[in-house]
Design an enzyme around this catalytic site. Structure first.
Site, PDB file in Angstrom:
ATOM      1  N   HIS A  15       7.174  91.483 -34.601  1.00 33.95           N
ATOM      2  CA  HIS A  15       6.508  90.949 -33.356  1.00 33.95           C
ATOM      3  C   HIS A  15       7.138  92.109 -32.271  1.00 33.95           C
ATOM      4  CE1 HIS A  15       6.169  87.088 -30.700  1.00 33.95           C
ATOM      5  NE2 HIS A  15       5.929  88.266 -29.877  1.00 33.95           N
ATOM      6  N   CYS A  68      12.426  83.957 -35.134  1.00 36.20           N
ATOM      7  CA  CYS A  68      12.562  82.832 -34.527  1.00 36.20           C
ATOM      8  C   CYS A  68      13.851  82.742 -33.483  1.00 36.20           C
ATOM      9  CB  CYS A  68      12.517  81.308 -35.337  1.00 36.20           C
ATOM     10  SG  CYS A  68      12.459  79.799 -34.422  1.00 36.20           S
ATOM     11  N   ASN A  83       2.429  92.107 -34.498  1.00 37.10           N
ATOM     12  CA  ASN A  83       2.090  90.791 -34.021  1.00 37.10           C
ATOM     13  C   ASN A  83       2.604  90.974 -32.591  1.00 37.10           C
ATOM     14  OD1 ASN A  83       4.199  87.880 -34.106  1.00 37.10           O
ATOM     15  ND2 ASN A  83       2.164  88.065 -33.999  1.00 37.10           N
ATOM     16  N   LYS A 134       9.484  88.831 -41.605  1.00 36.09           N
ATOM     17  CA  LYS A 134       8.948  88.850 -40.188  1.00 36.09           C
ATOM     18  C   LYS A 134       9.983  88.845 -39.054  1.00 36.09           C
ATOM     19  CE  LYS A 134       5.684  86.442 -37.158  1.00 36.09           C
ATOM     20  NZ  LYS A 134       6.193  86.248 -35.776  1.00 36.09           N
ATOM     21  N   GLY A 169      -1.024  84.399 -33.683  1.00 33.07           N
ATOM     22  CA  GLY A 169      -0.475  83.285 -33.608  1.00 33.07           C
ATOM     23  C   GLY A 169      -1.372  82.146 -32.695  1.00 33.07           C
ATOM     24  N   ARG A 170      -1.011  81.989 -31.501  1.00 31.30           N
ATOM     25  CA  ARG A 170      -1.285  81.107 -30.556  1.00 31.30           C
ATOM     26  C   ARG A 170      -2.946  81.143 -30.335  1.00 31.30           C
ATOM     27  NH1 ARG A 170       2.331  76.968 -30.957  1.00 31.30           N
ATOM     28  NH2 ARG A 170       4.182  78.150 -31.762  1.00 31.30           N
ATOM     29  N   GLN A 205       6.834  80.709 -45.707  1.00 30.09           N
ATOM     30  CA  GLN A 205       7.877  81.295 -44.806  1.00 30.09           C
ATOM     31  C   GLN A 205       9.167  80.464 -45.037  1.00 30.09           C
ATOM     32  OE1 GLN A 205       8.363  81.442 -40.496  1.00 30.09           O
ATOM     33  NE2 GLN A 205       8.031  83.627 -40.560  1.00 30.09           N
TER      34      GLN A 205
END
Length: 329
Positions: free
Chosen positions: A166, A95, A206, A134, A228-229, A65
Site C-alpha cells: 500500500h 492495518c 495498492n 500486505k 479496494g474501496r 488474510q
C-alpha cells in the site's frame, strides 16, 4: 500447484469482503484475485472455525488474510487454511486501527521485522500454499527507502515471493483507519524503487487506483495492482477490468447479476443467512448510471433491514425495470 494470477486483486476490507460479497464480485469478474477480510488467528483457533473460514468454491481463487503475531497461532491457522482449500495465505502487516494494534496485529508489526520474519517462517513451513504479505511503505515518521527495502528483503528471506505494498505510510496514532486511507500521501515512486531493487519478487501496488487507465499504467512497472474501496463502492467497475485488462467480453449484465444474486440469496436464507447480509454488498451495483439512487432507496427500504422478507427478493428485477433504472452491459 497452479500459478495464481494477481494482475488485479480486490483488497481485503474489514466488514466488506465477506463470503457473500466475494460471491457477488465473482459473478462480475472471472479473473480477479479475491481476499477475505482480515481474520484473527484467535477467531480460527478459539471461535467457530467453520463460520469464519467456510466459503463457496465459486469464489475461487480466494486468499485468506490472517491477522496475528503469535508464531504458534499463525502456524496452526495456516495449516487449517490449507484444509479449507484456500489458494493463498496473506499476513496483514498494514492495518492501522487501534484495536488491531492493541492485539499486536497489522501495521505496528512493521516496527518489528524480526518478529515478522519469525511469524512468516512458521507459516511457510506449515503449509504448501503460497504465503504473501500486505504491508505499507512506512509508519508514523518513518518513510524511507532504506528501511523499507531492508524490511522487504527480510520478508523475502523467509521464502515469501509476493508482497502487496500500500503506497501510503500508516499513522499509528491520531488517525482513524478511514483517514489512513486518504490522509497519508501516496508515494508510488518508493514502491517502484522497491520493485526495481527486488526484481525477483512479485510486487503488487495498492492505493488510490480508481480506473482502468491507472491499472494499465501501473502494470508497466508492477506485477499487479490491488484495488479496494473503488470496487466495493462501484462493483461493476470489475466489468471494465474484465474487458480492458483481461480481454474478456463474456461479462454478465447487471440484469443477469441480479437474477443470480436473487437465487443465491434464497439459497443462503435457507441456511440461516439474513437477506441484508447478502444484499448490503449490492448497493453500488448501479453506481454512476441513471437510477442508482432509486436502487439504493429500494434496498434501504426493503432489503437492508434486519428482518427483510426473503420473498421480496423476487421483485428486485421488476423494480429495476419499472423505475427507469438503466441496466446496460
Amino acid at each position: 500447484m497452479q500459478k495464481i494470477n494477481r494482475k488485479v486483486c480486490v483488497a481485503p476490507m474489514m466488514d466488506c469482503t465477506d463470503r457473500h460479497d466475494r460471491y457477488f464480485l465473482r459473478l462480475i469478474s472471472k479473473n480477479v484475485m479475491l481476499y477475505t477480510e482480515m481474520i484473527a488467528t484467535g477467531a480460527i483457533l478459539k471461535g467457530k472455525q467453520r463460520n469464519v473460514l467456510e466459503f463457496n468454491e465459486f469464489e475461487k481463487p480466494v486468499a485468506l488474510q490472517l491477522g496475528g503475531s503469535s508464531v504458534k497461532e499463525l502456524s496452526e491457522s495456516s495449516k487449517i487454511a490449507e484444509d479449507y482449500n484456500y489458494d493463498e495465505i496473506n499476513l496483514n502487516l498494514g492495518c492501522p486501527s487501534k484495536k488491531v494494534q492493541k492485539n499486536k496485529f497489522g501495521a505496528c508489526l512493521i516496527k518489528e521485522p524480526d518478529l515478522v520474519t519469525e511469524c512468516l517462517n512458521s507459516m511457510v513451513n506449515a503449509t504448501k500454499l503460497p504465503v504473501t504479505v500486505k504491508t505499507r511503505i512506512g509508519f508514523d515518521d518513518v518513510e524511507d527507502f532504506e528501511y523499507l527495502d531492508k524490511f522487504i528483503k527480510q520478508i523475502a528471506s523467509t521464502g515469501v515471493q509476493t508482497v502487496i505494498l500500500h503506497a501510503r505510510k500508516a499513522i499509528l496514532k491520531g488517525l482513524s483507519p478511514r483517514d489512513n486511507l486518504r490522509v497519508p500521501k501516496l508515494n508510488y515512486e518508493i514502491v517502484k524503487q522497491i520493485k526495481d531493487n527486488n526484481p525477483n519478487l512479485e510486487i503488487i501496488i495498492n492505493g488510490g487506483i480508481t480506473n482502468t487507465n491507472q491499472i494499465k499504467e501501473h502494470l508497466k512497472s508492477f506485477d499487479g495492482v490491488m484495488i479496494g474501496r473503488s470496487i466495493y463502492h462501484s462493483p461493476y467497475f470489475l466489468a471494465d477490468i474484465e474487458r480492458e485488462i483481461f480481454d474478456n467480453n463474456d461479462v454478465l449484465s447487471r440484469e443477469d447479476i441480479i437474477k443470480k444474486i436473487i437465487e443465491y440469496c434464497k439459497t443462503e436464507v435457507k441456511k440461516g443467512t439474513r437477506v441484508n447480509q447478502v444484499m448490503r454488498h449490492t448497493v453500488g451495483l448501479f453506481h454512476g448510471i441513471s437510477g442508482a439512487n432509486a436502487w439504493k432507496r429500494y434496498l434501504s427500504d426493503n432489503m437492508l433491514v434486519r428482518d427483510a422478507d426473503v420473498n421480496k427478493v423476487n421483485y428486485m428485477l421488476d423494480f429495476v425495470k419499472n423505475n427507469s433504472i438503466n441496466i446496460p452491459n
